[in-house]
Design a protein around this motif. Structure first.
Motif, PDB file in Angstrom:
ATOM      1  N   GLY A 194      -2.084  -2.588   3.625  1.00 13.79           N
ATOM      2  CA  GLY A 194      -2.478  -1.769   2.633  1.00 13.79           C
ATOM      3  C   GLY A 194      -1.428  -1.142   1.687  1.00 13.79           C
ATOM      4  N   ILE A 195      -1.858  -0.130   0.545  1.00 14.80           N
ATOM      5  CA  ILE A 195      -1.021   0.439  -0.068  1.00 14.80           C
ATOM      6  C   ILE A 195      -0.870   1.637   0.220  1.00 14.80           C
ATOM      7  CG2 ILE A 195      -1.038   0.920  -2.564  1.00 14.80           C
ATOM      8  CD1 ILE A 195      -2.575  -1.324  -3.192  1.00 14.80           C
ATOM      9  N   THR A 196       0.396   2.317   0.231  1.00 26.32           N
ATOM     10  CA  THR A 196       0.824   3.663   0.527  1.00 26.32           C
ATOM     11  C   THR A 196       1.795   3.990  -0.570  1.00 26.32           C
ATOM     12  OG1 THR A 196       1.182   5.383   2.066  1.00 26.32           O
ATOM     13  CG2 THR A 196       2.398   3.226   2.286  1.00 26.32           C
ATOM     14  N   LYS A 247       8.069   8.335  -5.158  1.00 27.17           N
ATOM     15  CA  LYS A 247       7.208   8.254  -6.136  1.00 27.17           C
ATOM     16  C   LYS A 247       6.804   6.842  -6.384  1.00 27.17           C
ATOM     17  CE  LYS A 247       9.208  11.841  -9.057  1.00 27.17           C
ATOM     18  NZ  LYS A 247      10.087  12.326 -10.458  1.00 27.17           N
ATOM     19  N   GLU A 248       7.191   5.714  -5.538  1.00 29.22           N
ATOM     20  CA  GLU A 248       7.092   4.408  -5.512  1.00 29.22           C
ATOM     21  C   GLU A 248       5.799   3.950  -4.643  1.00 29.22           C
ATOM     22  OE1 GLU A 248       8.471   2.551  -7.279  1.00 29.22           O
ATOM     23  OE2 GLU A 248       9.810   4.064  -8.122  1.00 29.22           O
ATOM     24  N   ASN A 249       5.033   2.930  -4.890  1.00 27.55           N
ATOM     25  CA  ASN A 249       4.030   2.467  -4.478  1.00 27.55           C
ATOM     26  C   ASN A 249       4.478   1.308  -3.447  1.00 27.55           C
ATOM     27  OD1 ASN A 249       1.940   4.322  -5.509  1.00 27.55           O
ATOM     28  ND2 ASN A 249       1.852   2.986  -7.358  1.00 27.55           N
ATOM     29  N   TYR A 250       3.827   1.224  -2.321  1.00 26.78           N
ATOM     30  CA  TYR A 250       4.391  -0.103  -1.546  1.00 26.78           C
ATOM     31  C   TYR A 250       3.309  -0.669  -0.683  1.00 26.78           C
ATOM     32  CZ  TYR A 250       9.313   1.425  -1.436  1.00 26.78           C
ATOM     33  OH  TYR A 250      10.551   1.671  -1.948  1.00 26.78           O
ATOM     34  N   LEU A 251       3.225  -1.884  -0.707  1.00 30.24           N
ATOM     35  CA  LEU A 251       2.483  -2.901   0.234  1.00 30.24           C
ATOM     36  C   LEU A 251       2.711  -2.935   1.587  1.00 30.24           C
ATOM     37  CD1 LEU A 251      -0.438  -4.149  -0.196  1.00 30.24           C
ATOM     38  CD2 LEU A 251       0.849  -6.272  -0.719  1.00 30.24           C
ATOM     39  N   VAL A 252       2.180  -2.314   2.618  1.00 27.52           N
ATOM     40  CA  VAL A 252       2.662  -2.398   4.065  1.00 27.52           C
ATOM     41  C   VAL A 252       1.814  -3.307   4.856  1.00 27.52           C
ATOM     42  CG1 VAL A 252       3.223  -0.951   5.712  1.00 27.52           C
ATOM     43  CG2 VAL A 252       3.354  -0.006   3.481  1.00 27.52           C
ATOM     44  N   VAL A 261       1.825   1.240  20.626  1.00 27.84           N
ATOM     45  CA  VAL A 261       3.155   0.709  19.871  1.00 27.84           C
ATOM     46  C   VAL A 261       2.789   0.137  18.563  1.00 27.84           C
ATOM     47  CG1 VAL A 261       4.687  -1.002  20.257  1.00 27.84           C
ATOM     48  CG2 VAL A 261       3.714   0.167  22.165  1.00 27.84           C
ATOM     49  N   SER A 262       3.336   0.936  17.740  1.00 35.82           N
ATOM     50  CA  SER A 262       3.327   0.477  16.191  1.00 35.82           C
ATOM     51  C   SER A 262       4.664  -0.189  15.644  1.00 35.82           C
ATOM     52  CB  SER A 262       2.861   1.885  15.136  1.00 35.82           C
ATOM     53  OG  SER A 262       1.613   1.953  15.646  1.00 35.82           O
ATOM     54  N   GLU A 263       4.322  -1.130  14.759  1.00 35.14           N
ATOM     55  CA  GLU A 263       5.579  -2.041  14.320  1.00 35.14           C
ATOM     56  C   GLU A 263       5.177  -2.073  12.868  1.00 35.14           C
ATOM     57  OE1 GLU A 263       7.645  -6.275  14.770  1.00 35.14           O
ATOM     58  OE2 GLU A 263       6.214  -5.833  15.971  1.00 35.14           O
ATOM     59  N   ILE A 264       6.184  -1.780  12.077  1.00 34.73           N
ATOM     60  CA  ILE A 264       6.089  -2.336  10.431  1.00 34.73           C
ATOM     61  C   ILE A 264       6.403  -3.573  10.390  1.00 34.73           C
ATOM     62  CG2 ILE A 264       6.701  -1.747   8.164  1.00 34.73           C
ATOM     63  CD1 ILE A 264       6.748   1.068   8.867  1.00 34.73           C
ATOM     64  N   ILE A 265       5.706  -4.861  10.158  1.00 26.93           N
ATOM     65  CA  ILE A 265       6.303  -6.256   9.918  1.00 26.93           C
ATOM     66  C   ILE A 265       6.918  -6.396   8.566  1.00 26.93           C
ATOM     67  CG2 ILE A 265       5.324  -8.443  10.035  1.00 26.93           C
ATOM     68  CD1 ILE A 265       3.476  -7.449  11.775  1.00 26.93           C
ATOM     69  N   ALA A 266       6.475  -5.730   7.648  1.00 26.94           N
ATOM     70  CA  ALA A 266       6.752  -6.031   6.388  1.00 26.94           C
ATOM     71  C   ALA A 266       6.547  -4.806   5.234  1.00 26.94           C
ATOM     72  CB  ALA A 266       6.505  -7.338   5.705  1.00 26.94           C
ATOM     73  N   THR A 267       7.264  -4.670   4.325  1.00 26.64           N
ATOM     74  CA  THR A 267       6.939  -3.852   3.296  1.00 26.64           C
ATOM     75  C   THR A 267       7.352  -4.388   2.146  1.00 26.64           C
ATOM     76  OG1 THR A 267       9.049  -2.392   3.118  1.00 26.64           O
ATOM     77  CG2 THR A 267       7.118  -1.727   4.670  1.00 26.64           C
ATOM     78  N   GLU A 268       6.749  -4.150   0.896  1.00 25.12           N
ATOM     79  CA  GLU A 268       7.056  -4.643  -0.421  1.00 25.12           C
ATOM     80  C   GLU A 268       6.532  -3.523  -1.473  1.00 25.12           C
ATOM     81  OE1 GLU A 268       6.071  -8.593  -2.677  1.00 25.12           O
ATOM     82  OE2 GLU A 268       6.296  -8.691  -0.722  1.00 25.12           O
ATOM     83  N   PRO A 269       7.451  -3.328  -2.364  1.00 22.11           N
ATOM     84  CA  PRO A 269       7.149  -2.282  -3.517  1.00 22.11           C
ATOM     85  C   PRO A 269       6.181  -3.044  -4.401  1.00 22.11           C
ATOM     86  CG  PRO A 269       9.565  -3.216  -3.814  1.00 22.11           C
ATOM     87  CD  PRO A 269       8.864  -3.687  -2.522  1.00 22.11           C
TER      88      PRO A 269
END
Length: 583
Positions: A482-484, A488-493, A507-515
Motif C-alpha cells: 500500500g501507499i503511505t 512529504k513524500e509518498n511511498y509504495l510499500v 515478525v515484520s519485514e519491509i521487502i521493498a519500498t518505492e517513491p
C-alpha cells in the motif's frame, strides 16, 4: 425477524464501549480528504486444471464452492436445498447458500448477521464460529442452524427460521460443551443433538481421543434435556487402533434404522468419513465393516490434480432421488501448501446396500462430475455462484454489495460507503496485525493461479495513514502492499508479516519500498502462480511494475501459518499504520 428496540440499542452501545476500538470508529464517518476510494476490482482465476478439463454436456466442476468454505452441512425442504459452512471470525457468520438442484447455488449471505448477537471482535481468525449443522424439521416446518461459537461466551448456540430467505431468529445458548453439534428430528416428533466432546474426566487414553455424545432435545423450549446425555461412540470405529478426532456427527434414518456418520482422523491428511448403524437414535451404534466410506489418504502425494483431506460430510437426497454428500477437501499447490483453504465438494452416494458409500470417494478424485438427471449447468450466470475459471468484476455501483465481500471480526458496513466515485473505506486506527476489526473488505482466494487488481484514489496525510491491498492468512501471517507517507513524500510499500517470535511479537519485514507520485488513480495488483506471489502497480492502467520481486506464498498457507482458514485478498486502509520507513 429480530425485534429491535431501545434496550437493544443500549446493549449495543455498552458492548462496544467495552472493546478496544471506539464506537466512533465503528460507524460510517463523513468523508475525509485522505479517505481512500476504490473504484474497481477485477478478480481473475486461471487454474490449469480447468483448462485441461473443459466441461462437456451434462457436467459440472468439483469443488462447488472454491476458496475457504469448509465444514459444509446441508438440508432439504421440497425442491429447496440449503447449505451452510464455517466462517470463523469472518463476518457475517455461517455463510448460507440455496440451490434447486445441487449444481447451481446462490449466496444468501450469513446466518449470524447481527453484530449485537454474534461479535467476534477480539478473536483470532480461526476462532469465531465453526462446524455448523442445518436441519429442516418437517414436524413444525422450521429450519434449525446449530453451531459452536468461540466468542462472547456463547458456546453452542441454535437459531431458527421458517424461511432461510428471510433471515433467522436470535441465537439461543445451549447447555452443553464440546463442538460440532448437529440436530436430528425423528418421525415421532422427538429431537436429538449429537456433538463431539472430550472423554469423561480421567478416561482420556491418548492425544486426539474424543467421543460422540447425544442428548434428547426439548423442541418447545429449545434446550437439551438435562441428564439425557450419553456417549454413543468412544474414540472412533475401533478404539484399539487409537483413532483420533471423531467429530462432525450427523444422524440419518433410513428403512427404520438409524445411521450415525462422523469425520475421523483430524482435518488433515488422515481425514476420513465413517458410518455406524443402530436400531435406536441413542444407540448402541455399530460401525460398518467397510469403513471409511470417504477418504483420500491412501494415494501418492505427487498425483496429478491432487484433492486431499476429504471428510466432514453431510448427506442429502438429490433431485434425481439419489443421495449426495457434501464435504470439505483441499487442492494444494505444487509445494503441497494449502492457500485456498478447505473447500466444499460434492459426490454422489451409493446407498443401494446396507451402508452408504461415496461414489469415487475412495479413489483419487476427479475435477468434473456428471450432473443429476435433468439439471442444466448455469454456474456463473443469472446470479448463480461461478466455479472453474472465472473473472469477477466489481465497480461498486450496485445498490447491494455482493455477498462474496466480507468483513473480519465485524461488519463491512462499519467502514465502507458506496459513492458515485466508488467505494470509500473509512480507516480504523487498528492495523492488519491486530486481533480487532480492521477496515478491510475481503474476498477469498479461490484459485492457485489468480490476479486481484484494484484501482485506488488516495492521498495519505501522515505516516500513520496507509491504504492498498493485503494478502492475508491471519493476523500474524500476511502481506501488505500500500501507499503511505514519509515526510512529504509518498511511498509504495510491500511488507511481510509472519509468525510471532519467542516474545510473541509478529515478525515484520519491509521487502521493498518505492517513491510514488500520486497525480491520479493507481492500480494495485496481487497475482500468484501456485506458491509464487507478486505485488505490482501501474499508473497508466496497463504497464504493471513488480515491487519486491517474487515472494513465497508459504505464510498464506494453513500448513505454515496454522489455523483453519484459507487466504483472503483485501482492500485495506488504516490510520494506525506502524510501518516505519528508513531515511
Amino acid at each position: 425477524m429480530r425485534k429491535k428496540n431501545t434496550l437493544l440499542a443500549m446493549v449495543f452501545l455498552s458492548l462496544f464501549a467495552m472493546v478496544s476500538f471506539t464506537i466512533s470508529e465503528y460507524s460510517t464517518h463523513p468523508p475525509k480528504k485522505n479517505v481512500p476510494i476504490f473504484t474497481k476490482v477485477i478478480y481473475e482465476g486461471n487454474d490449469q486444471v480447468y483448462n485441461d478439463y473443459p466441461l462437456e454436456e451434462g457436467e459440472f466442476y468439483n469443488p462447488i464452492l472454491q476458496g475457504c468454505y469448509p465444514d459444509p452441512a446441508i438440508t432439504r425442504k421440497g425442491d429447496d436445498y440449503y447449505m451452510v459452512c464455517s466462517s470463523f471470525a469472518m463476518f457475517p457468520g455461517v455463510p448460507i447458500f440455496h440451490s434447486k438442484d445441487l449444481v447451481n447455488w446462490t449466496d444468501l449471505g450469513g446466518v449470524l448477521d447481527d453484530i449485537t448477537e454474534f461479535n467476534p471482535h477480539d478473536t483470532g481468525i480461526s476462532q469465531g464460529v465453526y462446524a455448523p449443522g442445518i436441519t429442516y424439521n418437517p414436524n413444525n416446518d422450521t429450519f434449525y442452524m446449530i453451531v459452536t461459537a468461540f466468542s462472547g461466551g456463547l458456546g453452542n448456540i441454535i437459531v431458527k427460521t421458517k424461511d432461510p430467505m428471510k433471515g433467522w431468529g436470535s441465537p439461543k445458548k445451549l447447555d452443553f460443551g464440546g463442538i460440532d453439534p448437529s440436530i436430528f428430528f425423528d418421525d415421532d416428533g422427538k429431537a436429538y443433538v449429537v456433538h463431539n466432546d472430550a472423554p469423561d474426566k480421567g478416561k482420556e487414553l491418548y492425544n486426539g481421543h474424543r467421543v460422540i455424545k447425544i442428548w434428547e432435545y426439548d423442541i418447545e423450549n429449545d434446550q437439551v434435556i438435562a441428564g439425557t446425555d450419553e456417549i454413543i461412540v468412544d474414540g472412533g470405529v475401533d478404539i484399539t487402533e487409537k483413532p483420533i478426532w471423531i467429530e462432525a456427527p450427523h444422524i440419518y434414518k433410513k428403512d427404520g434404522s438409524y445411521y450415525l456418520m462422523c469425520a475421523e482422523g483430524g482435518t488433515g491428511d488422515w481425514h476420513s468419513e465413517v458410518i455406524f448403524k443402530s436400531d435406536s437414535p441413542k444407540g448402541p451404534y455399530i460401525p460398518a465393516p467397510s469403513n471409511p466410506i470417504l477418504t483420500q489418504r491412501y494415494f501418492p502425494k505427487d498425483r496429478e490434480n491432487m484433492v486431499d483431506w476429504a471428510g466432514h460430510a453431510d448427506l442429502v437426497k438429490g433431485p434425481d432421488d439419489q443421495y449426495y454428500g457434501v464435504f470439505l477437501a483441499i487442492r494444494p499447490n505444487e509445494e503441497n501448501r494449502v492457500n485456498t483453504g478447505r473447500e466444499t465438494f460434492i459426490l454422489p452416494v451409493d446407498w443401494s446396500g446396507e451402508y452408504p458409500v461415496f461414489k469415487n470417494g475412495l479413489v483419487p478424485m476427479e475435477p468434473k462430475l456428471k450432473m443429476p438427471q435433468g439439471v442444466t449447468n448455469k454456474t456463473g450466470q443469472d446470479g448463480f455462484i461461478p466455479n472453474g475459471n472465472f473473472t469477477f468484476e466489481e465497480n461498486f455501483s450496485s445498490d447491494n454489495l455482493d455477498y462474496r465481500w466480507i468483513g473480519l471480526r465485524g461488519t463491512r458496513e462499519a467502514f465502507i460507503k458506496q459513492t458515485k466515485k466508488g467505494l470509500e473505506i473509512t480507516p480504523f486506527s487498528t492495523n492488519i496485525k491486530e486481533r480487532k476489526p480492521t477496515s478491510t473488505l475481503f474476498h477469498r482466494q479461490q484459485h492457485r493461479t489468480f490476479s486481484f487488481t484494484t484501482t485506488l484514489e488516495y492521498e495519505p496525510k501522515s505516516e500513520k495513514d496507509m491504504a492498498g491491498v493485503t494478502a492475508y492468512q491471519n493476523e500474524n501471517s500476511n502481506y501488505v502492499f500500500g501507499i503511505t507517507k514519509k515526510g512529504k513524500e509518498n511511498y509504495l510499500v510491500l511488507q511481510k508479516n509472519s509468525k510471532p517470535n519467542w516474545r510473541g511479537e509478529t515478525v515484520s519485514e519491509i521487502i521493498a519500498t518505492e517513491p510514488i507520485d500520486l497525480n491520479g488513480p493507481i492500480d494495485l495488483k496481487i497475482s500468484a502462480e501456485g506458491d509464487e506471489y507478486q505485488f505490482s502497480y501501474a499508473v497508466d492502467g496497463s504497464d504493471f511494475k513488480t515491487v519486491g520481486g517474487t515472494v513465497s506464498g508459504d505464510i498464506l498457507s494453513t500448513d505454515v501459518a496454522g489455523g483453519f482458514t484459507g487466504a483472503l485478498l483485501g482492500l485495506y486502509a488504516t490510520s494506525g499504520n506502524d510501518i516505519i520507513l528508513e531515511d
